[in-house]
Design an enzyme around this catalytic site. Structure first.
Site, PDB file in Angstrom:
ATOM      1  N   CYS A 160       0.819  -1.224   0.000  1.00  0.00           N
ATOM      2  CA  CYS A 160       0.000   0.000   0.000  1.00  0.00           C
ATOM      3  C   CYS A 160       0.846   1.264   0.000  1.00  0.00           C
ATOM      4  CB  CYS A 160      -0.982  -0.014   1.168  1.00  0.00           C
ATOM      5  SG  CYS A 160      -0.233   0.048   2.823  1.00  0.00           S
ATOM      6  N   HIS A 212      -2.348   1.283   6.886  1.00  0.00           N
ATOM      7  CA  HIS A 212      -2.761   1.259   5.482  1.00  0.00           C
ATOM      8  C   HIS A 212      -2.879   2.685   4.961  1.00  0.00           C
ATOM      9  CE1 HIS A 212      -4.332  -0.809   1.970  1.00  0.00           C
ATOM     10  NE2 HIS A 212      -5.365   0.009   1.913  1.00  0.00           N
ATOM     11  N   HIS A 224      -6.164   1.869  -3.872  1.00  0.00           N
ATOM     12  CA  HIS A 224      -5.231   1.392  -2.847  1.00  0.00           C
ATOM     13  C   HIS A 224      -4.834  -0.039  -3.149  1.00  0.00           C
ATOM     14  CE1 HIS A 224      -8.359  -0.937  -0.341  1.00  0.00           C
ATOM     15  NE2 HIS A 224      -8.980  -0.528  -1.416  1.00  0.00           N
TER      16      HIS A 224
END
Length: 260
Positions: A160, A212, A224
């Site tokens: 990510c 994240h 993402h």
């Protein structure tokens, strides 16, 4: 002591062992400082983001101080194709390279890695500060469906924060490597409605740790890396996975990193 990546993709590990966790990667043309040498491993500090880790002593070329400073002082020319081929001018051998790789000392169509000259005739990064947010979004779409890979930075495997870092890098913006580091940058927005496409959204776990990050799109969407690079719905609660039909990430904060 200095070095540069002369291979397509090189794993950077937490410890000097093949079995150790891969924490990031070096792409072709990325340079670094050598902090420590062992027989089979070298500990490096990446010049772009100061990230540290271990690479194989067989997987880099040496640089002298003058070459290192030239690279440090020159904005990088980056490969814009998802994948292409670079050719060693002397040996005529070809090698695959991926998006975001660096072409050091680039004078079209050649670049230099230490004492070697390479030929590259593909697309390179072209930057325009006039519409940087549009460029960020368009660049992010090039990574769609790239598989998730912890520590990865390429279209063939990316995590990510590697995704957000590489997209921003391709747009000429330097940010740190890990999500928790990126979350310390920029200015926080008070409401999700203030978010503009290109902002970064950060998500935490039950302990409140940032785990994240993704790039905000228009119309309450986010791109993402989760399983693969994908587009999902973003709201006050977090990310709603449109395939699994459930929330997967808890929203912590949205940051404007660009500064406009």
């Amino acid at each position: 002591m200095y070095g540069i990546c002369n291979l397509s993709i090189v794993p950077v590990r937490a410890e000097p062992a093949d079995s150790s966790e891969m924490v990031t990667q070096l792409l072709f043309g990325e340079h670094f400082t050598i902090l420590e040498r062992q027989q089979k491993w070298v500990k490096i500090n990446h010049a772009w983001d100061n990230y540290e880790g271990w690479i194989s002593a067989k997987q880099y070329a040496s640089l002298n101080a003058a070459q290192f400073e030239i690279l440090n002082d020159t904005p990088p020319t980056l490969i814009a194709d998802i994948a292409n081929v670079i050719i060693n001018k002397a040996t005529k051998e070809s090698m695959a390279v991926v998006m975001g790789s660096v072409l050091p000392e680039f004078t079209k169509p050649t670049c230099k890695i230490g004492a070697e000259t390479f030929l590259y005739e593909g697309n390179i990064q072209t930057l325009s500060s006039a519409n940087i947010r549009h460029t960020i979004i368009e660049t992010s779409y090039n990574y769609l469906n790239s598989p998730y890979l912890w520590g990865g930075k390429s279209p063939f495997g990316i995590d990510c924060s590697g995704f957000t870092q590489m997209v921003y890098k391709l747009c000429g913006i330097k940010i740190l490597r890990d999500a928790k580091q990126q979350a310390q940058l920029g200015s926080a927005l008070s409401f999700i409605e203030e978010a503009i496409p290109g902002d970064l959204a950060f998500f935490d776990n039950e302990e409140g740790k940032i785990i994240h990050v993704g790039i905000v799109l228009k119309n309450n969407k986010i791109i993402h890396a989760s399983g693969c690079v994908r587009i999902d719905t973003l709201d006050h609660q977090g990310i709603y996975n449109t395939t699994a039909k459930t929330y997967t990430h808890n929203l912590r904060v949205i940051k404007n990193i660009i500064g406009d």
